[in-house]
Design a protein around this motif. Sequence first.
Motif, mmCIF file in Angstrom:
data_model
loop_
_atom_site.group_PDB
_atom_site.id
_atom_site.type_symbol
_atom_site.label_atom_id
_atom_site.label_comp_id
_atom_site.label_asym_id
_atom_site.label_seq_id
_atom_site.Cartn_x
_atom_site.Cartn_y
_atom_site.Cartn_z
ATOM 1 N N ASP A 9 -81.446 43.987 4.894
ATOM 2 C CA ASP A 9 -81.676 43.286 6.154
ATOM 3 C C ASP A 9 -82.049 41.824 5.923
ATOM 4 O O ASP A 9 -81.870 40.996 6.808
ATOM 5 C CB ASP A 9 -82.794 43.975 6.948
ATOM 6 C CG ASP A 9 -82.388 45.376 7.388
ATOM 7 O OD1 ASP A 9 -81.180 45.627 7.502
ATOM 8 O OD2 ASP A 9 -83.281 46.207 7.601
ATOM 9 N N VAL A 10 -82.569 41.518 4.740
ATOM 10 C CA VAL A 10 -82.998 40.165 4.425
ATOM 11 C C VAL A 10 -81.805 39.271 4.082
ATOM 12 O O VAL A 10 -81.799 38.091 4.390
ATOM 13 C CB VAL A 10 -83.996 40.181 3.234
ATOM 14 C CG1 VAL A 10 -84.390 38.784 2.821
ATOM 15 C CG2 VAL A 10 -85.205 41.020 3.571
ATOM 16 N N GLN A 11 -80.773 39.845 3.460
ATOM 17 C CA GLN A 11 -79.632 39.066 2.988
ATOM 18 C C GLN A 11 -78.566 38.925 4.072
ATOM 19 O O GLN A 11 -78.309 39.856 4.820
ATOM 20 C CB GLN A 11 -79.007 39.748 1.762
ATOM 21 C CG GLN A 11 -79.954 39.959 0.606
ATOM 22 C CD GLN A 11 -80.490 38.662 0.027
ATOM 23 O OE1 GLN A 11 -79.910 37.588 0.210
ATOM 24 N NE2 GLN A 11 -81.620 38.748 -0.644
ATOM 25 N N PRO A 12 -77.937 37.756 4.128
ATOM 26 C CA PRO A 12 -76.823 37.602 5.071
ATOM 27 C C PRO A 12 -75.626 38.464 4.631
ATOM 28 O O PRO A 12 -75.506 38.837 3.465
ATOM 29 C CB PRO A 12 -76.481 36.120 4.993
ATOM 30 C CG PRO A 12 -77.252 35.546 3.890
ATOM 31 C CD PRO A 12 -78.254 36.535 3.427
ATOM 32 N N LYS A 13 -74.748 38.761 5.564
ATOM 33 C CA LYS A 13 -73.562 39.577 5.262
ATOM 34 C C LYS A 13 -72.665 38.906 4.218
ATOM 35 O O LYS A 13 -71.955 39.590 3.475
ATOM 36 C CB LYS A 13 -72.752 39.827 6.540
ATOM 37 C CG LYS A 13 -73.451 40.720 7.525
ATOM 38 C CD LYS A 13 -73.487 42.134 7.009
ATOM 39 C CE LYS A 13 -74.117 43.042 8.062
ATOM 40 N NZ LYS A 13 -74.464 44.329 7.517
ATOM 41 N N SER A 14 -72.706 37.588 4.146
ATOM 42 C CA SER A 14 -71.871 36.880 3.169
ATOM 43 C C SER A 14 -72.272 37.220 1.735
ATOM 44 O O SER A 14 -71.429 37.217 0.834
ATOM 45 C CB SER A 14 -71.942 35.363 3.397
ATOM 46 O OG SER A 14 -73.290 34.928 3.356
ATOM 47 N N VAL A 15 -73.529 37.560 1.508
ATOM 48 C CA VAL A 15 -73.981 37.953 0.174
ATOM 49 C C VAL A 15 -73.331 39.274 -0.225
ATOM 50 O O VAL A 15 -72.865 39.440 -1.355
ATOM 51 C CB VAL A 15 -75.528 38.034 0.100
ATOM 52 C CG1 VAL A 15 -75.999 38.674 -1.195
ATOM 53 C CG2 VAL A 15 -76.129 36.652 0.265
ATOM 54 N N GLU A 16 -73.289 40.217 0.713
ATOM 55 C CA GLU A 16 -72.630 41.494 0.428
ATOM 56 C C GLU A 16 -71.154 41.275 0.101
ATOM 57 O O GLU A 16 -70.613 41.876 -0.828
ATOM 58 C CB GLU A 16 -72.764 42.447 1.608
ATOM 59 C CG GLU A 16 -72.102 43.789 1.357
ATOM 60 C CD GLU A 16 -72.178 44.732 2.542
ATOM 61 O OE1 GLU A 16 -71.415 45.706 2.531
ATOM 62 O OE2 GLU A 16 -72.988 44.508 3.472
ATOM 63 N N LEU A 17 -70.498 40.393 0.845
ATOM 64 C CA LEU A 17 -69.091 40.108 0.596
ATOM 65 C C LEU A 17 -68.892 39.526 -0.812
ATOM 66 O O LEU A 17 -68.004 39.952 -1.554
ATOM 67 C CB LEU A 17 -68.545 39.143 1.649
ATOM 68 C CG LEU A 17 -67.105 38.663 1.411
ATOM 69 C CD1 LEU A 17 -66.129 39.835 1.476
ATOM 70 C CD2 LEU A 17 -66.745 37.583 2.414
ATOM 71 N N VAL A 18 -69.729 38.577 -1.186
ATOM 72 C CA VAL A 18 -69.620 37.966 -2.514
ATOM 73 C C VAL A 18 -69.854 39.011 -3.601
ATOM 74 O O VAL A 18 -69.127 39.065 -4.595
ATOM 75 C CB VAL A 18 -70.598 36.772 -2.654
ATOM 76 C CG1 VAL A 18 -70.736 36.322 -4.096
ATOM 77 C CG2 VAL A 18 -70.139 35.622 -1.786
ATOM 78 N N LEU A 19 -70.853 39.869 -3.414
ATOM 79 C CA LEU A 19 -71.106 40.920 -4.397
ATOM 80 C C LEU A 19 -69.911 41.863 -4.516
ATOM 81 O O LEU A 19 -69.519 42.256 -5.621
ATOM 82 C CB LEU A 19 -72.371 41.698 -4.038
ATOM 83 C CG LEU A 19 -73.681 40.948 -4.253
ATOM 84 C CD1 LEU A 19 -74.846 41.724 -3.664
ATOM 85 C CD2 LEU A 19 -73.907 40.661 -5.732
ATOM 86 N N ARG A 20 -69.340 42.227 -3.402
ATOM 87 C CA ARG A 20 -68.159 43.108 -3.429
ATOM 88 C C ARG A 20 -66.986 42.422 -4.126
ATOM 89 O O ARG A 20 -66.239 43.048 -4.874
ATOM 90 C CB ARG A 20 -67.782 43.540 -2.023
ATOM 91 C CG ARG A 20 -68.767 44.549 -1.439
ATOM 92 C CD ARG A 20 -68.348 45.001 -0.057
ATOM 93 N NE ARG A 20 -69.305 45.936 0.503
ATOM 94 C CZ ARG A 20 -69.277 47.253 0.312
ATOM 95 N NH1 ARG A 20 -68.332 47.779 -0.451
ATOM 96 N NH2 ARG A 20 -70.186 48.029 0.858
ATOM 97 N N LEU A 21 -66.808 41.124 -3.892
ATOM 98 C CA LEU A 21 -65.742 40.385 -4.574
ATOM 99 C C LEU A 21 -65.981 40.333 -6.082
ATOM 100 O O LEU A 21 -65.045 40.479 -6.876
ATOM 101 C CB LEU A 21 -65.631 38.967 -4.012
ATOM 102 C CG LEU A 21 -65.060 38.836 -2.607
ATOM 103 C CD1 LEU A 21 -65.181 37.397 -2.112
ATOM 104 C CD2 LEU A 21 -63.622 39.301 -2.559
#
Length: 169
Positions: free
Chosen positions: A141-153
């Motif tokens: 909840d603390v991290q923006p969704k863009s962080v999840e996208l970068v991690l997935r990439l």
Amino acid sequence: RRVHGVSTFSFLPVWATIAKRIGKRHTLVIGVVWLMGPLIYLSLAKKGAIIPMYFAAIAAGIGLGVVYLLPWAMLPDVIEHVEVLTGQRHDSIFYAFFVFFQKAGAGLTLGMSTLGLGLAGYKTPPDASSSSDSPTADLSDVQPKSVELVLRLFVGPVPCGLILLSLVF
């Protein structure tokens, strides 16, 4: 970490046997292509799919075994080939370059991932000792969704692209 480590270690003799039968280069290609499947799956996996992620980690560990084993097994072959061509042994130069480029690659990878996460807006979690919250609390909840996208990439498409690039060259 332990899951893929155990599968990596356990599968090393299998990769060695396959390399004796079909050759080191072909075995390396099979192993890295195998590795791409679990990486893509992990980059697409839904949150909370723990059991399938364990199976993907085991499968990735199997592929990582060939990545750890065969480049080091191929290096002496390269040194001997150069000796046949030139009449001179250059062991120290080959090993020095091999280790240097491994370390440089690791450093670039860490730098690029840190840069990518920073550009995506990664927020450093508060120090666990100063917080009354559980250290295992969900920080998504603390991290923006863009962080999840970068991690997935960084887990799937980027390494798979680099693997494909390495197979071409």
